[in-house]
Design an enzyme around this catalytic site. Structure first.
Site, PDB file in Angstrom:
ATOM      1  N   LYS A   9       0.587  -9.600   0.424  1.00  0.00           N
ATOM      2  CA  LYS A   9       2.003  -9.973   0.329  1.00  0.00           C
ATOM      3  C   LYS A   9       2.193 -11.397  -0.218  1.00  0.00           C
ATOM      4  O   LYS A   9       1.235 -12.181  -0.291  1.00  0.00           O
ATOM      5  CB  LYS A   9       2.643  -9.836   1.712  1.00  0.00           C
ATOM      6  CG  LYS A   9       2.709  -8.391   2.212  1.00  0.00           C
ATOM      7  CD  LYS A   9       3.506  -8.329   3.513  1.00  0.00           C
ATOM      8  CE  LYS A   9       3.619  -6.922   4.036  1.00  0.00           C
ATOM      9  NZ  LYS A   9       4.482  -6.859   5.246  1.00  0.00           N
ATOM     10  N   TYR A  49      10.229   0.249   0.564  1.00  0.00           N
ATOM     11  CA  TYR A  49      10.450   0.142   2.012  1.00  0.00           C
ATOM     12  C   TYR A  49      11.687   0.926   2.467  1.00  0.00           C
ATOM     13  O   TYR A  49      12.246   0.621   3.517  1.00  0.00           O
ATOM     14  CB  TYR A  49      10.581  -1.329   2.407  1.00  0.00           C
ATOM     15  CG  TYR A  49       9.246  -2.033   2.579  1.00  0.00           C
ATOM     16  CD1 TYR A  49       8.343  -1.634   3.565  1.00  0.00           C
ATOM     17  CD2 TYR A  49       8.891  -3.119   1.786  1.00  0.00           C
ATOM     18  CE1 TYR A  49       7.130  -2.281   3.742  1.00  0.00           C
ATOM     19  CE2 TYR A  49       7.679  -3.775   1.955  1.00  0.00           C
ATOM     20  CZ  TYR A  49       6.800  -3.349   2.936  1.00  0.00           C
ATOM     21  OH  TYR A  49       5.603  -3.992   3.131  1.00  0.00           O
ATOM     22  N   ASN A 112       3.530 -11.490   6.942  1.00  0.00           N
ATOM     23  CA  ASN A 112       2.325 -11.083   7.684  1.00  0.00           C
ATOM     24  C   ASN A 112       1.140 -10.686   6.790  1.00  0.00           C
ATOM     25  O   ASN A 112       0.312  -9.860   7.165  1.00  0.00           O
ATOM     26  CB  ASN A 112       2.661 -10.006   8.723  1.00  0.00           C
ATOM     27  CG  ASN A 112       3.103  -8.700   8.099  1.00  0.00           C
ATOM     28  OD1 ASN A 112       3.334  -8.624   6.891  1.00  0.00           O
ATOM     29  ND2 ASN A 112       3.210  -7.665   8.907  1.00  0.00           N
ATOM     30  N   HIS A 115       0.108  -5.397   3.840  1.00  0.00           N
ATOM     31  CA  HIS A 115       0.673  -4.109   4.245  1.00  0.00           C
ATOM     32  C   HIS A 115      -0.419  -3.070   4.058  1.00  0.00           C
ATOM     33  O   HIS A 115      -1.207  -3.152   3.119  1.00  0.00           O
ATOM     34  CB  HIS A 115       1.870  -3.736   3.351  1.00  0.00           C
ATOM     35  CG  HIS A 115       2.257  -2.291   3.474  1.00  0.00           C
ATOM     36  ND1 HIS A 115       3.062  -1.828   4.493  1.00  0.00           N
ATOM     37  CD2 HIS A 115       1.904  -1.193   2.750  1.00  0.00           C
ATOM     38  CE1 HIS A 115       3.199  -0.506   4.372  1.00  0.00           C
ATOM     39  NE2 HIS A 115       2.511  -0.097   3.314  1.00  0.00           N
ATOM     40  N   GLU A 126       2.511   6.294  -1.159  1.00  0.00           N
ATOM     41  CA  GLU A 126       2.530   4.868  -1.522  1.00  0.00           C
ATOM     42  C   GLU A 126       1.617   4.595  -2.724  1.00  0.00           C
ATOM     43  O   GLU A 126       1.942   3.779  -3.587  1.00  0.00           O
ATOM     44  CB  GLU A 126       2.129   4.021  -0.314  1.00  0.00           C
ATOM     45  CG  GLU A 126       3.168   4.067   0.800  1.00  0.00           C
ATOM     46  CD  GLU A 126       2.822   3.189   1.990  1.00  0.00           C
ATOM     47  OE1 GLU A 126       1.716   2.608   2.033  1.00  0.00           O
ATOM     48  OE2 GLU A 126       3.672   3.074   2.891  1.00  0.00           O
TER      49      GLU A 126
HETATM   50  P1  CMP Z   1       4.620  -3.754   6.902  1.00  0.00           P
HETATM   51  O1  CMP Z   1       3.395  -3.142   7.459  1.00  0.00           O
HETATM   52  O2  CMP Z   1       4.602  -4.177   5.484  1.00  0.00           O
HETATM   53  O3  CMP Z   1       5.860  -2.739   7.126  1.00  0.00           O
HETATM   54  C1  CMP Z   1       7.187  -3.191   7.221  1.00  0.00           C
HETATM   55  C2  CMP Z   1       7.284  -4.675   7.421  1.00  0.00           C
HETATM   56  O4  CMP Z   1       8.499  -5.134   7.992  1.00  0.00           O
HETATM   57  C3  CMP Z   1       6.224  -5.122   8.396  1.00  0.00           C
HETATM   58  O5  CMP Z   1       4.963  -5.037   7.786  1.00  0.00           O
HETATM   59  C4  CMP Z   1       6.703  -6.519   8.757  1.00  0.00           C
HETATM   60  O6  CMP Z   1       6.255  -7.497   7.844  1.00  0.00           O
HETATM   61  C5  CMP Z   1       8.228  -6.402   8.597  1.00  0.00           C
HETATM   62  N1  CMP Z   1       8.904  -6.517   9.889  1.00  0.00           N
HETATM   63  C6  CMP Z   1       9.783  -7.475  10.242  1.00  0.00           C
HETATM   64  N2  CMP Z   1      10.239  -7.286  11.491  1.00  0.00           N
HETATM   65  C7  CMP Z   1       9.645  -6.158  11.959  1.00  0.00           C
HETATM   66  C8  CMP Z   1       9.696  -5.444  13.193  1.00  0.00           C
HETATM   67  N3  CMP Z   1      10.461  -5.836  14.209  1.00  0.00           N
HETATM   68  N4  CMP Z   1       8.935  -4.338  13.323  1.00  0.00           N
HETATM   69  C9  CMP Z   1       8.157  -3.903  12.298  1.00  0.00           C
HETATM   70  N5  CMP Z   1       8.067  -4.541  11.102  1.00  0.00           N
HETATM   71  C10 CMP Z   1       8.791  -5.663  10.937  1.00  0.00           C
END
Ligand code: CMP
Length: 137
Positions: A9, A49, A112, A115, A126
């Site tokens: 990311k 998303y 974070n 993904h 995906e």
């Molecule tokens: P990712 O695995 O990319 O899937 C969706 C993303 O939304 C997740 O990682 C997080 O970076 C983001 N996100 C932000 N807030 C939340 C939350 N409360 N729960 C899950 N994903 C979140």
């Protein structure tokens, strides 16, 4: 053999830890079957998303995902979906186990670092979102 989609990311590409993250995958037996660095458009991020479009964090997530380039990859190996998720650690880096990618490189739940597909079915969708058949080899 399974295939799964991984995204490095914007927070991680900006921090210049692409190589360190890829090393985690290769060291742990996940082969890079496809890879490209791209700048997502707003419509790309919204579509990718779309499963989260009713969630409160959706708009911030889309904004974040277009804030800098990302690296998208197809990882291949035995139990690739689970192995990738184990290597990534919990979605919230504060809850991620020591030694996982998110514990070591991520800032917070929004930024974070990575993904990874959460099921084999989602992995297929995906992967198809980003790669054509001939790009995967
Ligand atoms: P990712 O695995 O990319 O899937 C969706 C993303 O939304 C997740 O990682 C997080 O970076 C983001 N996100 C932000 N807030 C939340 C939350 N409360 N729960 C899950 N994903 C979140």
């Amino acid at each position: 053999m399974e295939q799964t989609l991984s995204i490095i990311k914007p927070d991680a590409t900006k921090k210049m830890v692409i190589g360190k993250i890829i090393d985690r995958f290769e060291t742990n037996g996940l082969r890079i079957a496809a890879i490209k660095k791209i700048q997502l458009s707003e419509s790309d991020a919204k579509a990718f998303y779309s499963v989260h479009k009713e969630r409160p964090f959706y708009n911030d997530l889309v904004k974040f995902m277009i804030s800098a380039p990302v690296v998208v990859m197809v990882l291949e190996g035995q139990d690739a979906v689970k192995k990738n998720r184990d290597l990534m650690g919990a979605t919230n880096p504060k809850e991620a186990q020591k030694g996982t990618i998110r514990a070591d490189f991520a800032e917070n739940i929004d930024a974070n670092a990575v993904h990874g597909s959460d099921s084999l079915e989602n992995a297929k969708n995906e992967i198809g979102f980003f790669f054509s058949k001939k790009e995967i080899c």
